[in-house]
Design a protein around this motif. Structure first.
Motif, PDB file in Angstrom:
ATOM      1  N   VAL A 139       1.976 -20.466 117.678  1.00  0.00           N
ATOM      2  CA  VAL A 139       2.419 -19.476 116.701  1.00  0.00           C
ATOM      3  C   VAL A 139       1.337 -19.258 115.655  1.00  0.00           C
ATOM      4  O   VAL A 139       1.057 -18.124 115.261  1.00  0.00           O
ATOM      5  CB  VAL A 139       3.733 -19.916 116.024  1.00  0.00           C
ATOM      6  N   LEU A 140       0.697 -20.320 115.205  1.00  0.00           N
ATOM      7  CA  LEU A 140      -0.310 -20.204 114.157  1.00  0.00           C
ATOM      8  C   LEU A 140      -1.551 -19.458 114.631  1.00  0.00           C
ATOM      9  O   LEU A 140      -2.157 -18.720 113.865  1.00  0.00           O
ATOM     10  CB  LEU A 140      -0.712 -21.584 113.644  1.00  0.00           C
ATOM     11  N   GLU A 141      -1.932 -19.652 115.864  1.00  0.00           N
ATOM     12  CA  GLU A 141      -3.174 -19.066 116.371  1.00  0.00           C
ATOM     13  C   GLU A 141      -3.051 -17.569 116.658  1.00  0.00           C
ATOM     14  O   GLU A 141      -4.031 -16.837 116.574  1.00  0.00           O
ATOM     15  CB  GLU A 141      -3.620 -19.811 117.632  1.00  0.00           C
TER      16      GLU A 141
ATOM     17  N   PHE B 229      -3.064 -36.214 110.385  1.00  0.00           N
ATOM     18  CA  PHE B 229      -1.767 -36.097 109.721  1.00  0.00           C
ATOM     19  C   PHE B 229      -1.752 -35.021 108.645  1.00  0.00           C
ATOM     20  O   PHE B 229      -0.863 -34.160 108.624  1.00  0.00           O
ATOM     21  CB  PHE B 229      -1.332 -37.447 109.138  1.00  0.00           C
ATOM     22  N   GLU B 230      -2.705 -35.044 107.735  1.00  0.00           N
ATOM     23  CA  GLU B 230      -2.712 -34.072 106.628  1.00  0.00           C
ATOM     24  C   GLU B 230      -2.835 -32.640 107.152  1.00  0.00           C
ATOM     25  O   GLU B 230      -2.158 -31.729 106.674  1.00  0.00           O
ATOM     26  CB  GLU B 230      -3.839 -34.376 105.637  1.00  0.00           C
TER      27      GLU B 230
ATOM     28  N   GLU C  23      -0.178 -27.384 108.632  1.00  0.00           N
ATOM     29  CA  GLU C  23       0.143 -26.448 109.708  1.00  0.00           C
ATOM     30  C   GLU C  23       1.652 -26.302 109.887  1.00  0.00           C
ATOM     31  O   GLU C  23       2.168 -25.214 110.144  1.00  0.00           O
ATOM     32  CB  GLU C  23      -0.515 -26.890 111.014  1.00  0.00           C
ATOM     33  N   LEU C  24       2.387 -27.395 109.725  1.00  0.00           N
ATOM     34  CA  LEU C  24       3.847 -27.323 109.824  1.00  0.00           C
ATOM     35  C   LEU C  24       4.432 -26.537 108.658  1.00  0.00           C
ATOM     36  O   LEU C  24       5.412 -25.794 108.824  1.00  0.00           O
ATOM     37  CB  LEU C  24       4.451 -28.723 109.896  1.00  0.00           C
ATOM     38  N   LYS C  25       3.845 -26.681 107.482  1.00  0.00           N
ATOM     39  CA  LYS C  25       4.297 -25.885 106.330  1.00  0.00           C
ATOM     40  C   LYS C  25       4.111 -24.403 106.618  1.00  0.00           C
ATOM     41  O   LYS C  25       4.986 -23.587 106.318  1.00  0.00           O
ATOM     42  CB  LYS C  25       3.534 -26.278 105.065  1.00  0.00           C
ATOM     43  N   GLU C  26       2.965 -24.042 107.183  1.00  0.00           N
ATOM     44  CA  GLU C  26       2.708 -22.644 107.520  1.00  0.00           C
ATOM     45  C   GLU C  26       3.688 -22.159 108.589  1.00  0.00           C
ATOM     46  O   GLU C  26       4.206 -21.049 108.519  1.00  0.00           O
ATOM     47  CB  GLU C  26       1.262 -22.450 107.989  1.00  0.00           C
ATOM     48  N   THR C  27       3.962 -22.991 109.578  1.00  0.00           N
ATOM     49  CA  THR C  27       4.932 -22.641 110.612  1.00  0.00           C
ATOM     50  C   THR C  27       6.304 -22.412 109.988  1.00  0.00           C
ATOM     51  O   THR C  27       7.016 -21.473 110.344  1.00  0.00           O
ATOM     52  CB  THR C  27       4.999 -23.742 111.687  1.00  0.00           C
ATOM     53  N   ALA C  28       6.684 -23.258 109.040  1.00  0.00           N
ATOM     54  CA  ALA C  28       7.973 -23.095 108.356  1.00  0.00           C
ATOM     55  C   ALA C  28       8.013 -21.782 107.574  1.00  0.00           C
ATOM     56  O   ALA C  28       9.040 -21.097 107.550  1.00  0.00           O
ATOM     57  CB  ALA C  28       8.230 -24.281 107.434  1.00  0.00           C
TER      58      ALA C  28
END
Length: 127
Positions: free
Chosen positions: A68-70, A103-104, A109-114
């Protein structure tokens, strides 16, 4: 009422070789919906037509959140076109967990996905 579904990863080799034939066989076994684990070069229109011809629904897709991010716009449009409501993120290796070297980066990346999830209310994220 709940529908009977199949995670297509379990037939990934068959899906890659002949998606249409395999999805017809899945439908003939009585499954009503599927979870994709790859589309093997098929367009959203092709996948949607096959699903419709088989009488199947695409309940979810099981892919890395980085997909999704890419390519956010195309990925979300693809999932919307085929009717996916749930985007299932596979587990992460130990390098991506607390204390791991990525991890960081993974947290960001998970924040952006959210954020993308909030902007796209038709899609649910899960892990």
């Amino acid at each position: 009422m709940a529908k009977l579904g199949l995670q297509l990863y379990s037939v990934r080799n068959e899906i890659e070789a002949d998606m249409e034939k395999t999805l017809h066989e899945v439908a003939d076994m009585g499954y009503e919906c599927v979870e994709f684990a790859g589309f093997f070069g098929k367009s959203a229109d092709e996948v949607k037509k096959i699903l419709d011809d088989c009488g199947l629904e695409a309940a979810s897709v099981h892919q890395s959140f980085r997909t999704v991010l890419e390519d956010t716009e195309n990925t979300l449009a693809f999932m919307k076109k085929i009717g996916v409501k749930y985007f299932i993120m596979p587990g992460f290796g130990s390098d991506y967990h607390a204390g791991g070297k990525y991890f960081e980066q993974t947290v960001e990346e998970l924040k952006e996905t959210a954020r993308l999830r909030v902007a796209n209310k038709d899609l649910n994220l899960a892990q």
